[in-house]
Scaffold this motif. Sequence first.
Motif, short mmCIF file in Angstrom:
data_model
loop_
_atom_site.label_atom_id
_atom_site.label_comp_id
_atom_site.label_asym_id
_atom_site.label_seq_id
_atom_site.Cartn_x
_atom_site.Cartn_y
_atom_site.Cartn_z
N ALA A 167 0.86 -1.19 0.00
CA ALA A 167 0.00 0.00 0.00
C ALA A 167 0.89 1.24 0.00
O ALA A 167 1.70 1.42 0.91
CB ALA A 167 -0.92 0.00 1.22
N VAL A 168 0.76 2.08 -1.02
CA VAL A 168 1.64 3.23 -1.20
C VAL A 168 0.82 4.51 -1.26
O VAL A 168 -0.14 4.61 -2.04
CB VAL A 168 2.46 3.10 -2.50
N LEU A 169 1.18 5.49 -0.44
CA LEU A 169 0.54 6.81 -0.52
C LEU A 169 0.99 7.44 -1.84
O LEU A 169 2.17 7.63 -2.07
CB LEU A 169 0.97 7.69 0.66
N SER A 183 -4.92 10.11 -2.21
CA SER A 183 -5.05 8.80 -2.83
C SER A 183 -4.04 7.78 -2.30
O SER A 183 -3.00 8.14 -1.74
CB SER A 183 -4.92 8.91 -4.35
N LEU A 184 -4.38 6.52 -2.52
CA LEU A 184 -3.57 5.39 -2.06
C LEU A 184 -3.54 4.35 -3.18
O LEU A 184 -4.56 4.09 -3.81
CB LEU A 184 -4.23 4.79 -0.81
N PHE A 185 -2.36 3.80 -3.43
CA PHE A 185 -2.19 2.80 -4.49
C PHE A 185 -1.87 1.46 -3.85
O PHE A 185 -0.91 1.34 -3.09
CB PHE A 185 -1.07 3.23 -5.44
N LEU A 186 -2.71 0.45 -4.13
CA LEU A 186 -2.55 -0.87 -3.53
C LEU A 186 -2.18 -1.90 -4.59
O LEU A 186 -2.65 -1.82 -5.73
CB LEU A 186 -3.85 -1.32 -2.85
N LEU A 187 -1.35 -2.86 -4.18
CA LEU A 187 -1.06 -4.03 -5.00
C LEU A 187 -1.44 -5.26 -4.20
O LEU A 187 -1.07 -5.38 -3.03
CB LEU A 187 0.43 -4.09 -5.37
#
Length: 524
Positions: free
Chosen positions: A220-222, A227-231
């Motif tokens: 999980a990357v800010l 917004s937040l970007f998840l893999l």
Amino acid sequence: MYRVVIVDDEPISRNGIEAFIDWNREGMMAVAICANGEEALTALNACSADILITDIKMPLMNGIELMKQALELYPSLKVIMLSSYSDYEYVREGLKLGAVDYLLKSALDPEELLEVLHRCISMLKEERKKELEFNHYQHEAIYKERKCLEQQIKRMMVQAKLSFSSIDWAPSWMRQQYACIYLMLDSAEELREKHGYLHVQLLLEEFQEVFYENMPEGAAVLSGERSLFLLLPVSVCNWDIRILRLKRSVEAELNLSISVGFAVEEGIYGVLNGLANSRMACQRRFFEGVGGIYEWKENQAAINVSKMEIEALDWSPFFEIIRNGDPVSSAVEYAIDQWKGLCLNPEQIKKAAYDLLLHIKELQADTGSLLTDQFDLLEQAETLDQIASLFKCVLEEMEPSFTPRIPDNGNGGQLITKALEYIDAYYRENLTLQMVADSIHISKNYFSILFKQQTGYNFIDYLIELRIREAKRLLAEEDDRIYDVAETLGFNGVKYFSRLFKKMTGLTPLEYRKKYKETCSPIT
């Protein structure tokens, strides 16, 4: 409170053991008193005890067999055996299996039993302490590993590339299929204004922590201020349902709304593509509404629209609607159709909306500060509905449609400005040229000449135009009868009003109402 199960086929013996100990004072409780091994095994399955006190020789299932089966089910269970002098072989087998100790039934002493029970409790405490330490260490190791992965992904996002020589850091699941999930906080600007910038960041970090707690693998990357970007590995069972549940849980707990876009990629080199596609999928919130989950589709690829194409849009019908005094909603609807026709993205639509407002400024004096304020609101808009609603309100507030500009700043211009204000206040009544001239204390002949010079209109033409424009508004926005509209605006009869209205608009009042009634409703 430690839970104890007592097993003995002799009632005197098992009841005596129960009576020996003040269980509550010692931090224990006897949860089951059983007469044989089978009964005890059933009780263990029901209450998951910590300590088992069992006789060795019993019918149906002896203590050794009970111990074997119980320890298979509950490896941390502490067993105390009760035996006679002739049970030595059984005792030795029990100790090999892991019994804490054995006590002779014939010489059973409360203090001796209590001492063994205390030893069991000490062993349980030590084991649980080690388990907690191990779990903590394991959690820390996993956390560090995930943070390292998070930093690597963030570095990729910043550099917008991935070096082929630097993929050793990637976990095995990133070499297979994984979901790229882009989350955006809805109404983030409102949250910032109410609680501050740091509050929004803390909300994102809280979601990040909840993600790590609930997902065994993933990152999980800010990725921005909101917004937040998840893999997440696709191999995680029902990953899409789990993300939906996680989203709903966080929304309910933190009292907020989250929009989600996702795309599925495969292999390490798909991360940046997944970021772009999931973010673009999330942008559908602008057109379809906030709070949803949107899947990336191949036909959603961005269309590169040039500035020249945007500038080439035909806005003459838009300005014609404004000039004619037709419903503002109709103009806004035309603008939206133009933007959608070019497949503009949200930022391009916001810019185009602001450019339109700048053009309309030519129809209205002194709107600079208004436009500056409204541009800020346009920037903060999160959906096309919000843009449309704001745009409609701005157009209505600016009223660029009809009031003439007075070129003369001298006495004549000031007189006609006052006359226009008077007309605007009383145009619905049986207003005459003489009444307006009297209101500014000049003769009607001089007023007629001065009015034409300053406005470019004959008085009666201006009055009719003003009334017809108001009639358009009433027909489109209200449900009054056409007869009542004519009477309200001071027309001499509904037939005269209808003929005049059609001559000026090309439509009868009824046709006009039918054409514009729907467009005057709130845009959704």
